[in-house]
Design a protein around this motif. Structure first.
Motif, mmCIF file in Angstrom:
data_model
loop_
_atom_site.group_PDB
_atom_site.id
_atom_site.type_symbol
_atom_site.label_atom_id
_atom_site.label_comp_id
_atom_site.label_asym_id
_atom_site.label_seq_id
_atom_site.Cartn_x
_atom_site.Cartn_y
_atom_site.Cartn_z
ATOM 1 N N PHE A 31 -7.324 6.404 -0.128
ATOM 2 C CA PHE A 31 -7.125 5.872 -1.469
ATOM 3 C C PHE A 31 -6.572 4.463 -1.384
ATOM 4 O O PHE A 31 -6.028 4.052 -0.366
ATOM 5 C CB PHE A 31 -6.203 6.762 -2.314
ATOM 6 C CG PHE A 31 -5.004 7.278 -1.578
ATOM 7 C CD1 PHE A 31 -3.864 6.511 -1.441
ATOM 8 C CD2 PHE A 31 -5.019 8.529 -1.003
ATOM 9 C CE1 PHE A 31 -2.765 6.974 -0.748
ATOM 10 C CE2 PHE A 31 -3.926 9.014 -0.308
ATOM 11 C CZ PHE A 31 -2.797 8.221 -0.183
ATOM 12 N N SER A 32 -6.756 3.720 -2.456
ATOM 13 C CA SER A 32 -6.258 2.356 -2.543
ATOM 14 C C SER A 32 -4.830 2.415 -3.080
ATOM 15 O O SER A 32 -4.591 2.943 -4.165
ATOM 16 C CB SER A 32 -7.150 1.544 -3.475
ATOM 17 O OG SER A 32 -6.669 0.234 -3.602
ATOM 18 N N VAL A 33 -3.886 1.893 -2.327
ATOM 19 C CA VAL A 33 -2.471 2.009 -2.676
ATOM 20 C C VAL A 33 -2.035 0.867 -3.578
ATOM 21 O O VAL A 33 -2.274 -0.302 -3.286
ATOM 22 C CB VAL A 33 -1.587 2.029 -1.401
ATOM 23 C CG1 VAL A 33 -0.120 2.145 -1.777
ATOM 24 C CG2 VAL A 33 -2.006 3.169 -0.493
ATOM 25 N N GLY A 34 -1.398 1.228 -4.679
ATOM 26 C CA GLY A 34 -0.814 0.251 -5.598
ATOM 27 C C GLY A 34 0.655 0.086 -5.276
ATOM 28 O O GLY A 34 1.029 -0.139 -4.132
ATOM 29 N N ASN A 35 1.512 0.265 -6.263
ATOM 30 C CA ASN A 35 2.955 0.145 -6.075
ATOM 31 C C ASN A 35 3.543 1.475 -5.631
ATOM 32 O O ASN A 35 3.029 2.544 -5.955
ATOM 33 C CB ASN A 35 3.619 -0.292 -7.386
ATOM 34 C CG ASN A 35 3.164 -1.670 -7.803
ATOM 35 O OD1 ASN A 35 3.078 -2.581 -6.995
ATOM 36 N ND2 ASN A 35 2.845 -1.817 -9.070
ATOM 37 N N THR A 36 4.655 1.389 -4.916
ATOM 38 C CA THR A 36 5.357 2.575 -4.453
ATOM 39 C C THR A 36 6.837 2.410 -4.742
ATOM 40 O O THR A 36 7.414 1.379 -4.427
ATOM 41 C CB THR A 36 5.134 2.784 -2.937
ATOM 42 O OG1 THR A 36 3.732 2.920 -2.700
ATOM 43 C CG2 THR A 36 5.842 4.010 -2.441
ATOM 44 N N VAL A 37 7.422 3.441 -5.352
ATOM 45 C CA VAL A 37 8.849 3.434 -5.667
ATOM 46 C C VAL A 37 9.483 4.642 -4.998
ATOM 47 O O VAL A 37 9.040 5.778 -5.203
ATOM 48 C CB VAL A 37 9.083 3.500 -7.196
ATOM 49 C CG1 VAL A 37 10.570 3.546 -7.505
ATOM 50 C CG2 VAL A 37 8.424 2.330 -7.892
ATOM 51 N N LEU A 38 10.508 4.401 -4.188
ATOM 52 C CA LEU A 38 11.243 5.470 -3.525
ATOM 53 C C LEU A 38 12.637 5.519 -4.138
ATOM 54 O O LEU A 38 13.373 4.538 -4.085
ATOM 55 C CB LEU A 38 11.337 5.221 -2.021
ATOM 56 C CG LEU A 38 10.025 4.954 -1.282
ATOM 57 C CD1 LEU A 38 10.294 4.744 0.203
ATOM 58 C CD2 LEU A 38 9.045 6.087 -1.492
#
Length: 93
Positions: A72-79
């Protein structure tokens, strides 16, 4: 995660709140379970997928993204509150 899901959906995002088993499973098994669930979602090719994970969920996201064949194409990631350097409490369990 339900409150975050509702807020994101209310902001116009298409949200999938993916649960996973934890007790008695290795991190690899958890990541594989989530990967399998992601593969079944109706995601159009090339559509960016954004991730939000709390605690262990952040580690699962990191495990997913570590696989160059994640598909998949990764956008933003919040941890959020992810124990990136480990956790003494988690080690006890």
């Amino acid at each position: 995660m339900n409150a975050i899901e509702a807020e994101l959906a209310g902001s116009g995002y298409e949200v999938y709140n993916i649960g996973y088993s934890t007790i008695g499973y290795t991190m690899k098994e958890i990541v594989e379970e989530v990967q399998s669930k992601l593969a079944k979602l109706p995601l159009p090719p090339g559509k960016k997928v954004h991730f939000v994970g709390h605690s262990l969920g952040g580690l699962v996201i990191r495990g997913l993204l570590a696989d160059p064949e994640h598909g998949f194409s990764v956008g933003n990631t919040v941890l959020i509150a992810t124990p990136n350097k480990g956790s003494l409490i988690a080690d006890q369990y």
